[in-house]
Design an enzyme around this catalytic site. Structure first.
Site, short mmCIF file in Angstrom:
data_model
loop_
_atom_site.label_atom_id
_atom_site.label_comp_id
_atom_site.label_asym_id
_atom_site.label_seq_id
_atom_site.Cartn_x
_atom_site.Cartn_y
_atom_site.Cartn_z
N HIS A 116 0.85 -1.20 0.00
CA HIS A 116 0.00 0.00 0.00
C HIS A 116 0.89 1.25 0.00
O HIS A 116 2.07 1.17 0.35
CB HIS A 116 -0.91 -0.01 1.23
CG HIS A 116 -1.83 -1.19 1.29
ND1 HIS A 116 -1.61 -2.27 2.11
CD2 HIS A 116 -2.95 -1.47 0.59
CE1 HIS A 116 -2.57 -3.17 1.93
NE2 HIS A 116 -3.39 -2.71 1.02
N ALA A 118 -9.17 15.24 -7.43
CA ALA A 118 -10.35 14.38 -7.30
C ALA A 118 -10.38 13.35 -8.44
O ALA A 118 -10.07 13.68 -9.58
CB ALA A 118 -11.60 15.25 -7.34
N LYS A 131 2.11 5.58 -9.59
CA LYS A 131 3.58 5.78 -9.60
C LYS A 131 3.95 6.81 -8.54
O LYS A 131 3.12 7.65 -8.17
CB LYS A 131 4.02 6.31 -10.96
CG LYS A 131 3.98 5.24 -12.02
CD LYS A 131 4.60 5.72 -13.29
CE LYS A 131 4.64 4.55 -14.27
NZ LYS A 131 4.89 4.96 -15.62
C1 LIG Z 1 -6.28 19.11 -8.70
C2 LIG Z 1 -6.84 20.32 -7.97
C3 LIG Z 1 -6.19 20.40 -6.61
C4 LIG Z 1 -6.57 21.61 -8.74
O1 LIG Z 1 -5.24 21.96 -8.66
P1 LIG Z 1 -4.70 23.26 -9.39
O2 LIG Z 1 -3.23 23.18 -9.32
O3 LIG Z 1 -5.36 24.45 -8.82
O4 LIG Z 1 -5.11 22.96 -10.84
P2 LIG Z 1 -5.87 23.87 -11.88
O5 LIG Z 1 -7.23 24.19 -11.38
O6 LIG Z 1 -4.96 25.00 -12.27
O7 LIG Z 1 -5.98 22.84 -13.07
C5 LIG Z 1 -4.84 22.34 -13.77
C6 LIG Z 1 -5.34 21.43 -14.87
O8 LIG Z 1 -5.83 20.21 -14.31
C7 LIG Z 1 -7.21 20.04 -14.64
N1 LIG Z 1 -7.83 19.45 -13.45
C8 LIG Z 1 -8.03 20.04 -12.26
N2 LIG Z 1 -8.54 19.15 -11.39
C9 LIG Z 1 -8.69 17.98 -12.07
C10 LIG Z 1 -9.17 16.72 -11.70
N3 LIG Z 1 -9.58 16.47 -10.46
N4 LIG Z 1 -9.16 15.74 -12.64
C11 LIG Z 1 -8.72 15.98 -13.90
N5 LIG Z 1 -8.24 17.18 -14.31
C12 LIG Z 1 -8.23 18.17 -13.39
C13 LIG Z 1 -7.72 21.42 -14.97
O9 LIG Z 1 -8.82 21.35 -15.82
C14 LIG Z 1 -6.51 22.04 -15.64
O10 LIG Z 1 -6.40 21.55 -16.94
P3 LIG Z 1 -5.78 22.48 -18.12
O11 LIG Z 1 -4.39 22.86 -17.67
O12 LIG Z 1 -5.82 21.60 -19.32
O13 LIG Z 1 -6.70 23.67 -18.20
C15 LIG Z 1 -8.37 20.30 -7.83
O14 LIG Z 1 -8.97 20.46 -9.08
C16 LIG Z 1 -8.93 19.04 -7.19
O15 LIG Z 1 -9.18 18.04 -7.84
N6 LIG Z 1 -9.17 19.15 -5.87
C17 LIG Z 1 -9.83 18.12 -5.14
C18 LIG Z 1 -10.80 18.77 -4.21
C19 LIG Z 1 -11.79 17.80 -3.62
O16 LIG Z 1 -11.71 16.61 -3.77
N7 LIG Z 1 -12.74 18.36 -2.91
C20 LIG Z 1 -13.77 17.60 -2.31
C21 LIG Z 1 -14.58 18.54 -1.48
S1 LIG Z 1 -15.97 17.73 -0.86
#
Ligand SMILES: CC(C)(COP(=O)(O)OP(=O)(O)OC[C@H]1O[C@@H](n2cnc3c(N)ncnc32)[C@H](O)[C@@H]1OP(=O)(O)O)[C@@H](O)C(=O)NCCC(=O)NCCS
Length: 227
Positions: free
Chosen positions: A139, A168, A174
């Site tokens: 894990h 998310a 990796k």
């Molecule tokens: C990944 C995350 C932290 C964003 O990080 P960030 O550095 O601010 O990233 P950005 O918003 O600048 O996005 C960067 C790229 O990743 C993409 N992206 C962001 N989150 C993504 C996700 N979860 N899955 C796939 N692509 C994602 C964006 O569309 C963007 O793509 P682009 O460069 O082609 O435009 C955020 O989107 C995320 O997933 N947070 C999880 C929050 C969560 O689970 N909350 C639950 C609350 S109940």
């Protein structure tokens, strides 16, 4: 008769108050961490009484102590009771650091040989799981201050570096360097040390093959349109 009922109620009240006192003292830093990381948490008491992430941690700490002295069945029994009441399954063998917080909680699974650093936040539906039936460390190991977004799966004996953010629904298989943001299936690093990564120049992490095919098709369409 009335006296007996009053006595029973007083005993129950005593048990509940002792439990609350126990949790407030021994889980103080975890409760504070929950308040810090969840803007919806209004008070200390709300976290103690109503946060399944905290309840799961209480079950886990007890189960882990029993596991450490080889009372495996009892440890697993307590862990399963925790799962029944919270919807969060943390194997008693997992090693979890300080100020751990699981927000919302439902559907979180933490495997037996997972190691979790300090100040880690997991959202609902995350899995720190294995990839097969091999024994031994199978894990993930999460560094300090890692956040795993809702529904993300971190699989296998891999290491997620300190201060990393798993987006998310990502599926990470990796190692991830410290201070990285990872998104997608399979997970790829999109940001490192605060800088956006140029995915085209990233030779270390495998790209999403479906996204790659779509990008190639888009490129071909653009070229055809130009002609
Ligand atoms: C990944 C995350 C932290 C964003 O990080 P960030 O550095 O601010 O990233 P950005 O918003 O600048 O996005 C960067 C790229 O990743 C993409 N992206 C962001 N989150 C993504 C996700 N979860 N899955 C796939 N692509 C994602 C964006 O569309 C963007 O793509 P682009 O460069 O082609 O435009 C955020 O989107 C995320 O997933 N947070 C999880 C929050 C969560 O689970 N909350 C639950 C609350 S109940």
């Amino acid at each position: 008769m009335l006296d007996n009922i009053v006595n029973i109620l007083l005993i129950l009240l005593g048990v509940v108050l002792t439990k609350l006192l126990f949790i407030s003292i021994f889980f103080y830093s975890d409760i504070r961490a929950a308040q810090k990381r969840d803007p919806a948490a209004k008070s200390f008491m709300e976290v103690i009484l109503l946060y399944p992430g905290l309840h799961a941690l209480v079950y886990y700490r007890i189960a882990h102590a029993l596991y450490a002295v080889h009372l495996f069945f009892l440890a697993r029994f307590i862990s399963q009771a925790g799962r029944f009441f919270t919807g969060i399954e943390i194997h008693p063998g997992a090693k979890i650091g300080k100020r751990f917080f699981i927000d919302h909680g439902l559907g979180v699974v933490v495997g037996e040989t997972a190691i979790v650093g300090d100040d880690v936040l997991l959202y609902q539906g995350t899995t720190l799981g294995g990839t097969g039936i091999i024994k031994g460390k199978r894990h993930p190991t999460l560094g300090n201050n890692v956040v795993v977004g809702a529904g993300a799966k971190v699989l296998g004996n891999i290491t997620i570096g300190d201060n990393s953010y798993i987006g998310a629904n990502a599926v990470v298989i990796k190692d991830v360097p410290p201070n990285s943001t990872v998104v997608g299936v399979p997970g790829r690093v999109t940001k490192q040390d605060g800088k956006k990564m140029d995915v085209a120049l990233d030779h270390v992490h495998t790209l999403d093959p479906i996204k790659q095919s779509i990008d190639e098709l888009e490129e071909r369409i653009k070229n055809l349109e130009k002609k």
